[in-house]
Enzyme design. Sequence first.
Site, PDB file in Angstrom:
ATOM      1  NE  ARG A   1       0.528   8.178   2.402  1.00 23.38           N
ATOM      2  CZ  ARG A   1       1.071   8.207   1.195  1.00 23.38           C
ATOM      3  NH1 ARG A   1       2.063   7.384   0.896  1.00 23.38           N
ATOM      4  NH2 ARG A   1       0.634   9.041   0.285  1.00 23.38           N
TER       5      ARG A   1
ATOM      6  CB  SER B   1      -1.893  -3.607 -11.993  1.00 19.49           C
ATOM      7  OG  SER B   1      -1.138  -3.224 -10.864  1.00 19.49           O
TER       8      SER B   1
END
Length: 155
Positions: free
Chosen positions: A84, A109
């Site tokens: 995931r 980020s």
Amino acid sequence: MVMSEIQGQRIAFIQATWHRNIVDRARDGFTDAIVELGYPKDTVDFFEVPGAFEIPLHARRLAKTGRYQAIVAAGLVVDGGIYRHDFVATAVIDGLMRVQLDTDVPVFSVVLTPHHFHEHAEHVDYFSTHFVKKGAEAARAVDATVKSLKALPTS
């Protein structure tokens, strides 16, 4: 940059609380570096979200307020054994890019996705140190990008 150019400018720092002991270190590195660059410590507003997946929506809402000259996102997306993490990491980075392109507010980020992470001392120590470095790099990128954007023609 002289102090008068910095006054009144705000930076939002959004941090996922998952793996807080590690992600907090990005906040530490960012805060120390942004102050070294001449920004007052209270220039940065801090926001927490449960996990990295929630960061882009918060970034978008903050960008749309018009209050922030830059937004920084920090989180740690790890492989929990069900594949995931790749989807989450891609969704977060794509979302952050869309926020900056849609709002014209730069987004940075410090959302990291290590190939291997296990909750043992060696990895925790390594990634804690790495997050300090990445937080400081984000502060320098904020400073350089804000200056660069201000130098661009507006019409």
